[in-house]
Scaffold this active site. Sequence first.
Site, PDB file in Angstrom:
ATOM      1  N   ILE A 233       0.850  -1.187   0.000  1.00 15.47           N
ATOM      2  CA  ILE A 233       0.000   0.000   0.000  1.00 15.47           C
ATOM      3  C   ILE A 233       0.889   1.241   0.000  1.00 15.47           C
ATOM      4  O   ILE A 233       1.824   1.348   0.788  1.00 15.47           O
ATOM      5  CB  ILE A 233      -0.914   0.057   1.244  1.00 15.47           C
ATOM      6  CG1 ILE A 233      -1.659  -1.267   1.459  1.00 15.47           C
ATOM      7  CG2 ILE A 233      -1.886   1.229   1.126  1.00 15.47           C
ATOM      8  CD1 ILE A 233      -2.642  -1.628   0.385  1.00 15.47           C
ATOM      9  N   LYS A 234       0.573   2.166  -0.895  1.00 17.14           N
ATOM     10  CA  LYS A 234       1.228   3.474  -0.893  1.00 17.14           C
ATOM     11  C   LYS A 234       0.223   4.489  -0.373  1.00 17.14           C
ATOM     12  O   LYS A 234      -0.896   4.588  -0.885  1.00 17.14           O
ATOM     13  CB  LYS A 234       1.693   3.852  -2.300  1.00 17.14           C
ATOM     14  CG  LYS A 234       2.303   5.254  -2.403  1.00 17.14           C
ATOM     15  CD  LYS A 234       2.761   5.546  -3.828  1.00 17.14           C
ATOM     16  CE  LYS A 234       3.289   6.965  -3.978  1.00 17.14           C
ATOM     17  NZ  LYS A 234       3.767   7.246  -5.365  1.00 17.14           N
ATOM     18  N   THR A 235       0.625   5.235   0.650  1.00 23.28           N
ATOM     19  CA  THR A 235      -0.286   6.207   1.230  1.00 23.28           C
ATOM     20  C   THR A 235       0.496   7.416   1.727  1.00 23.28           C
ATOM     21  O   THR A 235       1.721   7.480   1.573  1.00 23.28           O
ATOM     22  CB  THR A 235      -1.117   5.577   2.367  1.00 23.28           C
ATOM     23  OG1 THR A 235      -2.228   6.423   2.667  1.00 23.28           O
ATOM     24  CG2 THR A 235      -0.284   5.354   3.623  1.00 23.28           C
TER      25      THR A 235
END
Length: 291
Positions: free
Chosen positions: A202-204
């Site tokens: 996940i990129k956040t």
Amino acid sequence: MADLDDIKDGKDFHTDKPQTNTLFALKGCGALDWGMQSRLARIFNPKTRKTVMLAFDHGYFQGPTTGLERIDINIAPLFEYADVLMCTRGILRSVVPPAINKPVVLRASGANSILTELSNEAVAVAMDDAVRLNSCAAAAQVYIGSEHEHQSIKNIIQLIDAGLRVGMPIMAVTGVGKDMARDQRYFSLATRIAAEMGAQIIKTYYVDKGFERIAAGCPVPIVIAGGKKLLEREALEMCYQAIDQGASGVDMGRNIFQSEDPVAMIKAVHAVVHHNETAERAYELFLSEKG
């Protein structure tokens, strides 16, 4: 027919020692297939279990934004210092030298622009092309709380299903719905939904309050987006705080390629991510490396 005259019977079977299996201890990857774990081991350093991704995929919806006018001149000199390259297939084929031998996270969503609703995306790359390009992961945006939330989640599901068939990890990138606040509650929701759908990375965004809760509540590795351009000292502080609070790396673009000295900046980021340097010491490294 094989020549069997000089075959010797094996004797050293070490029957007193059971076979050991070396595990790749990346968060949430224990049940993944060998090929997917192998790709993840190229993205995340097996010793530190961290990564420094260089993002230069912005052109898929922004066009030739500042710093990305000429990938071959502005970005190519940074390749050797990044752990991973994140880009579109068009740039990969036209500009990135195959001999650079860096793992690639391929931008796989698109069909939008800054002139229209950003959340209105579609899957833009077939999985067989991602495999053909020797990608180590494919990435797509997920817009929780946006007008096109449902379609963006369907895009991720489609890519995850296709990725599982060929051993390709999928990175879900949390785009922000226009009516949602950039806070811990929103990003906890968005990252968890993407992980529950089956995304392996996940990129956040980093938030000042509660990021450790975002990271703890997400069962797979989180890498932080660099976001808008910050002063170098501030960007390094953001990196340090994110890693200290549970992030598994960074996927930075503008805070590297729009820096006063991009090479010095990516070296400083690397020191924070892989060597646990403080922001202060990393900034000193940046100043010493600065041309």
